[in-house]
Design a protein around this motif. Structure first.
Motif, PDB file in Angstrom:
ATOM      1  N   ARG A   1      -3.058   7.754  -6.802  1.00  0.00           N
ATOM      2  CA  ARG A   1      -4.172   8.626  -6.400  1.00  0.00           C
ATOM      3  C   ARG A   1      -3.676   9.744  -5.477  1.00  0.00           C
ATOM      4  NH1 ARG A   1      -8.810  10.068  -8.562  1.00  0.00           N
ATOM      5  NH2 ARG A   1     -10.517   8.639  -8.204  1.00  0.00           N
TER       6      ARG A   1
ATOM      7  N   SER B   1     -11.791   3.355  -1.601  1.00  0.00           N
ATOM      8  CA  SER B   1     -11.643   2.938  -2.990  1.00  0.00           C
ATOM      9  C   SER B   1     -10.679   3.889  -3.704  1.00  0.00           C
ATOM     10  CB  SER B   1     -13.004   2.968  -3.694  1.00  0.00           C
ATOM     11  OG  SER B   1     -12.836   2.964  -5.090  1.00  0.00           O
ATOM     12  N   ALA B   2      -9.585   3.324  -4.189  1.00  0.00           N
ATOM     13  CA  ALA B   2      -8.648   4.155  -4.962  1.00  0.00           C
ATOM     14  C   ALA B   2      -9.342   4.661  -6.221  1.00  0.00           C
ATOM     15  CB  ALA B   2      -7.407   3.340  -5.335  1.00  0.00           C
TER      16      ALA B   2
ATOM     17  N   LEU C   1      -3.424   3.320  -5.197  1.00  0.00           N
ATOM     18  CA  LEU C   1      -3.548   4.210  -4.037  1.00  0.00           C
ATOM     19  C   LEU C   1      -2.451   5.266  -4.041  1.00  0.00           C
ATOM     20  CD1 LEU C   1      -4.408   1.510  -1.342  1.00  0.00           C
ATOM     21  CD2 LEU C   1      -5.878   3.430  -1.970  1.00  0.00           C
TER      22      LEU C   1
ATOM     23  N   LYS D   1      -2.191  -1.308  -4.543  1.00  0.00           N
ATOM     24  CA  LYS D   1      -1.137  -0.511  -3.890  1.00  0.00           C
ATOM     25  C   LYS D   1      -0.712   0.659  -4.778  1.00  0.00           C
ATOM     26  CE  LYS D   1       1.491  -4.159  -3.610  1.00  0.00           C
ATOM     27  NZ  LYS D   1       0.525  -5.128  -4.172  1.00  0.00           N
TER      28      LYS D   1
ATOM     29  N   VAL E   1      -5.674  -1.114   5.352  1.00  0.00           N
ATOM     30  CA  VAL E   1      -6.562  -0.488   4.368  1.00  0.00           C
ATOM     31  C   VAL E   1      -7.277  -1.544   3.525  1.00  0.00           C
ATOM     32  CG1 VAL E   1      -6.650   1.020   2.329  1.00  0.00           C
ATOM     33  CG2 VAL E   1      -5.124   1.586   4.229  1.00  0.00           C
TER      34      VAL E   1
ATOM     35  N   VAL F   1      -2.334  -3.228   2.717  1.00  0.00           N
ATOM     36  CA  VAL F   1      -3.542  -3.139   1.883  1.00  0.00           C
ATOM     37  C   VAL F   1      -4.092  -4.523   1.546  1.00  0.00           C
ATOM     38  CG1 VAL F   1      -4.471  -2.194  -0.293  1.00  0.00           C
ATOM     39  CG2 VAL F   1      -2.515  -1.074   0.810  1.00  0.00           C
TER      40      VAL F   1
ATOM     41  N   VAL G   1      -8.492   8.777   0.239  1.00  0.00           N
ATOM     42  CA  VAL G   1      -7.126   8.280   0.006  1.00  0.00           C
ATOM     43  C   VAL G   1      -6.114   9.333   0.455  1.00  0.00           C
ATOM     44  CG1 VAL G   1      -5.448   7.594  -1.773  1.00  0.00           C
ATOM     45  CG2 VAL G   1      -7.809   6.759  -1.899  1.00  0.00           C
TER      46      VAL G   1
ATOM     47  N   ASN H   1      -9.122  -1.908   0.376  1.00  0.00           N
ATOM     48  CA  ASN H   1      -9.315  -1.136  -0.863  1.00  0.00           C
ATOM     49  C   ASN H   1     -10.439  -1.760  -1.714  1.00  0.00           C
ATOM     50  OD1 ASN H   1      -8.722   0.871  -2.828  1.00  0.00           O
ATOM     51  ND2 ASN H   1      -7.402  -0.562  -3.943  1.00  0.00           N
TER      52      ASN H   1
END
Ligand SMILES: Nc1nc2c(ncn2[C@@H]2O[C@H](COP(=O)(O)OP(=O)(O)OP(=O)(O)O)[C@@H](O)[C@H]2O)c(=O)[nH]1
Length: 193
Positions: free
Chosen positions: A22, A140-141, A19, A16, A108, A70, A148, A110
Protein backbone atom coordinates in the motif's frame (compact mmCIF):
# COMPACT_ATOMS: atom_id res chain seq x y z
CA UNK A 1 21.21 8.71 -0.75
CA UNK A 2 20.05 8.11 2.76
CA UNK A 3 19.02 4.51 3.35
CA UNK A 4 16.28 3.84 5.85
CA UNK A 5 15.74 0.29 7.02
CA UNK A 6 12.47 -0.68 8.61
CA UNK A 7 11.54 -3.99 10.17
CA UNK A 8 7.84 -4.77 9.82
CA UNK A 9 7.11 -7.47 12.39
CA UNK A 10 4.07 -9.45 13.37
CA UNK A 11 2.27 -12.75 13.25
CA UNK A 12 1.37 -14.58 10.11
CA UNK A 13 -1.32 -13.03 7.91
CA UNK A 14 -1.73 -9.80 9.86
CA UNK A 15 -1.18 -7.76 6.69
CA UNK A 16 2.50 -6.81 6.81
CA UNK A 17 2.94 -7.21 3.06
CA UNK A 18 -0.37 -5.51 2.33
CA UNK A 19 0.74 -2.46 4.35
CA UNK A 20 4.13 -2.25 2.64
CA UNK A 21 2.58 -2.68 -0.81
CA UNK A 22 0.00 0.00 0.00
CA UNK A 23 2.74 2.41 1.03
CA UNK A 24 4.93 1.80 -1.98
CA UNK A 25 2.37 1.34 -4.73
CA UNK A 26 -0.94 2.83 -3.52
CA UNK A 27 -2.53 -0.51 -4.27
CA UNK A 28 -4.03 -2.92 -1.83
CA UNK A 29 -2.90 -6.01 -3.67
CA UNK A 30 -0.63 -5.18 -6.54
CA UNK A 31 2.77 -5.23 -8.03
CA UNK A 32 5.72 -4.27 -5.96
CA UNK A 33 7.45 -1.11 -7.13
CA UNK A 34 10.67 0.58 -6.14
CA UNK A 35 10.51 3.62 -3.95
CA UNK A 36 11.73 6.73 -5.69
CA UNK A 37 13.08 9.96 -4.35
CA UNK A 38 15.98 10.86 -2.19
CA UNK A 39 15.50 8.17 0.37
CA UNK A 40 15.50 4.51 -0.35
CA UNK A 41 13.36 2.53 2.04
CA UNK A 42 13.99 -1.12 2.65
CA UNK A 43 11.19 -2.80 4.52
CA UNK A 44 11.88 -6.32 5.65
CA UNK A 45 8.77 -8.15 6.62
CA UNK A 46 9.10 -10.89 9.22
CA UNK A 47 6.35 -13.30 10.21
CA UNK A 48 6.86 -14.47 13.75
CA UNK A 49 5.87 -18.07 14.25
CA UNK A 50 6.85 -18.31 17.86
CA UNK A 51 8.35 -15.85 20.24
CA UNK A 52 12.04 -15.74 19.52
CA UNK A 53 14.63 -15.54 22.24
CA UNK A 54 15.99 -12.24 23.41
CA UNK A 55 19.51 -12.61 22.13
CA UNK A 56 18.33 -14.02 18.82
CA UNK A 57 16.05 -11.09 18.16
CA UNK A 58 18.73 -8.65 19.19
CA UNK A 59 21.33 -10.27 16.96
CA UNK A 60 19.05 -10.32 13.99
CA UNK A 61 17.11 -7.07 13.92
CA UNK A 62 19.38 -4.54 15.58
CA UNK A 63 20.13 -3.22 12.07
CA UNK A 64 16.68 -1.67 11.71
CA UNK A 65 16.22 2.09 11.94
CA UNK A 66 12.60 1.66 12.93
CA UNK A 67 10.14 -1.06 13.91
CA UNK A 68 6.53 -1.42 12.83
CA UNK A 69 4.83 -4.12 14.91
CA UNK A 70 1.57 -5.22 13.33
CA UNK A 71 -1.41 -7.18 14.62
CA UNK A 72 -4.81 -7.94 13.17
CA UNK A 73 -7.68 -6.43 15.19
CA UNK A 74 -9.84 -9.42 14.30
CA UNK A 75 -7.32 -11.92 15.67
CA UNK A 76 -6.50 -11.82 19.38
CA UNK A 77 -3.59 -14.24 19.07
CA UNK A 78 -1.84 -11.78 16.74
CA UNK A 79 -2.19 -9.09 19.42
CA UNK A 80 -0.59 -11.36 22.02
CA UNK A 81 2.30 -11.95 19.62
CA UNK A 82 2.64 -8.23 18.95
CA UNK A 83 2.68 -7.58 22.69
CA UNK A 84 5.54 -10.05 23.18
CA UNK A 85 7.50 -8.48 20.34
CA UNK A 86 7.02 -4.94 21.62
CA UNK A 87 8.13 -5.98 25.09
CA UNK A 88 11.19 -7.70 23.68
CA UNK A 89 12.11 -4.66 21.60
CA UNK A 90 11.84 -2.52 24.71
CA UNK A 91 13.82 -4.94 26.86
CA UNK A 92 16.56 -4.95 24.28
CA UNK A 93 16.45 -1.19 24.07
CA UNK A 94 16.02 -1.32 20.32
CA UNK A 95 14.53 1.63 18.48
CA UNK A 96 15.35 4.13 21.17
CA UNK A 97 16.28 7.50 19.84
CA UNK A 98 17.96 9.93 22.16
CA UNK A 99 15.30 12.58 21.58
CA UNK A 100 12.12 10.62 22.20
CA UNK A 101 11.68 7.04 23.23
CA UNK A 102 8.46 6.55 21.30
CA UNK A 103 9.49 7.65 17.84
CA UNK A 104 10.94 4.48 16.38
CA UNK A 105 8.54 1.75 17.44
CA UNK A 106 5.00 1.89 16.08
CA UNK A 107 2.24 -0.49 17.09
CA UNK A 108 -0.26 -0.96 14.27
CA UNK A 109 -3.67 -2.62 14.55
CA UNK A 110 -4.46 -3.54 10.95
CA UNK A 111 -7.73 -4.66 9.27
CA UNK A 112 -9.86 -1.99 10.86
CA UNK A 113 -12.42 -2.60 8.10
CA UNK A 114 -13.13 -5.88 9.93
CA UNK A 115 -14.29 -4.08 13.08
CA UNK A 116 -17.60 -6.02 13.01
CA UNK A 117 -15.56 -9.12 13.92
CA UNK A 118 -13.11 -7.28 16.12
CA UNK A 119 -11.35 -9.30 18.86
CA UNK A 120 -9.02 -6.58 20.10
CA UNK A 121 -10.48 -3.35 21.39
CA UNK A 122 -8.87 -0.12 20.27
CA UNK A 123 -8.23 0.78 23.93
CA UNK A 124 -6.18 -2.36 24.42
CA UNK A 125 -3.89 -1.34 21.58
CA UNK A 126 -3.69 2.19 22.92
CA UNK A 127 -2.86 0.91 26.40
CA UNK A 128 -0.12 -1.41 25.19
CA UNK A 129 1.37 1.41 23.10
CA UNK A 130 1.27 3.82 26.04
CA UNK A 131 2.82 1.28 28.43
CA UNK A 132 5.56 0.44 25.95
CA UNK A 133 6.18 3.96 24.73
CA UNK A 134 5.14 3.23 21.16
CA UNK A 135 3.05 5.29 18.81
CA UNK A 136 -0.28 3.66 18.07
CA UNK A 137 -2.22 3.40 14.82
CA UNK A 138 -5.34 1.51 13.98
CA UNK A 139 -5.97 1.35 10.26
CA UNK A 140 -6.80 -0.79 7.28
CA UNK A 141 -4.38 -1.65 4.50
CA UNK A 142 -7.47 -2.52 2.48
CA UNK A 143 -9.28 0.79 2.85
CA UNK A 144 -7.09 3.48 4.35
CA UNK A 145 -4.44 4.50 1.85
CA UNK A 146 -3.82 7.94 3.38
CA UNK A 147 -3.43 6.62 6.90
CA UNK A 148 -1.00 3.91 5.79
CA UNK A 149 1.13 6.44 3.92
CA UNK A 150 1.03 8.83 6.86
CA UNK A 151 2.13 6.13 9.28
CA UNK A 152 5.08 4.95 7.16
CA UNK A 153 6.07 8.50 6.21
CA UNK A 154 6.20 9.43 9.86
CA UNK A 155 8.32 6.40 10.67
CA UNK A 156 10.70 7.13 7.78
CA UNK A 157 10.96 10.72 8.95
CA UNK A 158 11.63 9.70 12.55
CA UNK A 159 14.14 7.08 11.49
CA UNK A 160 15.99 9.56 9.30
CA UNK A 161 16.42 11.77 12.36
CA UNK A 162 17.46 8.85 14.54
CA UNK A 163 21.11 9.10 13.58
CA UNK A 164 21.65 5.37 13.58
CA UNK A 165 21.75 5.05 9.80
CA UNK A 166 25.01 6.90 9.52
CA UNK A 167 26.70 4.72 12.08
CA UNK A 168 25.31 1.58 10.49
CA UNK A 169 26.40 2.48 6.97
CA UNK A 170 29.97 2.03 8.12
CA UNK A 171 29.31 -1.56 9.14
CA UNK A 172 30.44 -4.22 6.69
CA UNK A 173 27.22 -6.26 6.79
CA UNK A 174 24.68 -5.07 4.25
CA UNK A 175 20.91 -5.35 4.28
CA UNK A 176 20.99 -8.38 2.01
CA UNK A 177 23.07 -10.44 4.41
CA UNK A 178 20.91 -9.28 7.33
CA UNK A 179 17.78 -10.30 5.46
CA UNK A 180 19.36 -13.69 4.89
CA UNK A 181 20.11 -14.00 8.59
CA UNK A 182 16.52 -13.14 9.47
CA UNK A 183 15.35 -15.82 7.12
CA UNK A 184 17.57 -18.34 8.86
CA UNK A 185 16.43 -17.33 12.31
CA UNK A 186 12.71 -17.25 11.76
CA UNK A 187 12.79 -20.05 9.23
CA UNK A 188 10.02 -18.33 7.37
CA UNK A 189 9.62 -16.75 3.98
CA UNK A 190 10.71 -13.16 3.84
CA UNK A 191 9.60 -10.46 1.49
CA UNK A 192 11.63 -7.41 0.89
CA UNK A 193 10.68 -4.46 -1.24
N1 LIG B 1 -9.99 -7.17 5.30
C1 LIG B 1 -8.67 -6.92 5.26
N2 LIG B 1 -7.83 -7.86 4.83
C2 LIG B 1 -6.51 -7.56 4.81
C3 LIG B 1 -6.00 -6.32 5.22
N3 LIG B 1 -4.65 -6.34 5.10
C4 LIG B 1 -4.34 -7.56 4.63
N4 LIG B 1 -5.46 -8.30 4.44
C5 LIG B 1 -5.55 -9.68 3.97
O1 LIG B 1 -4.92 -10.52 4.93
C6 LIG B 1 -4.25 -11.59 4.27
C7 LIG B 1 -2.78 -11.60 4.70
O2 LIG B 1 -2.16 -10.41 4.22
P1 LIG B 1 -0.59 -10.32 4.00
O3 LIG B 1 -0.26 -8.94 3.65
O4 LIG B 1 -0.12 -11.40 3.10
O5 LIG B 1 -0.12 -10.65 5.49
P2 LIG B 1 1.37 -10.93 6.00
O6 LIG B 1 1.41 -10.46 7.39
O7 LIG B 1 2.37 -10.36 5.07
O8 LIG B 1 1.35 -12.51 5.94
P3 LIG B 1 2.59 -13.56 6.04
O9 LIG B 1 3.51 -13.30 4.90
O10 LIG B 1 1.93 -14.89 5.99
O11 LIG B 1 3.22 -13.34 7.35
C8 LIG B 1 -4.44 -11.37 2.78
O12 LIG B 1 -5.53 -12.15 2.36
C9 LIG B 1 -4.80 -9.89 2.67
O13 LIG B 1 -5.61 -9.61 1.55
C10 LIG B 1 -6.93 -5.32 5.66
O14 LIG B 1 -6.61 -4.19 6.03
N5 LIG B 1 -8.26 -5.69 5.67
Amino acid sequence: MNDIKLAVLGGEGVGKSALIVRFLTRRFIGEYASASGKQHVLAVCVALQACEGKSTLNDQIHWADGFVVVYDISDRSSFIKAKAVVHLIRELNLGVAKRDADTLVFLVGNKQDLCHVREVRREEGQRLAAESQCQFYELSAAEHYQEVVLMFSKMVHNASLGGKSKERRRRPSGSKSMAKLINNVFGKRRKSV
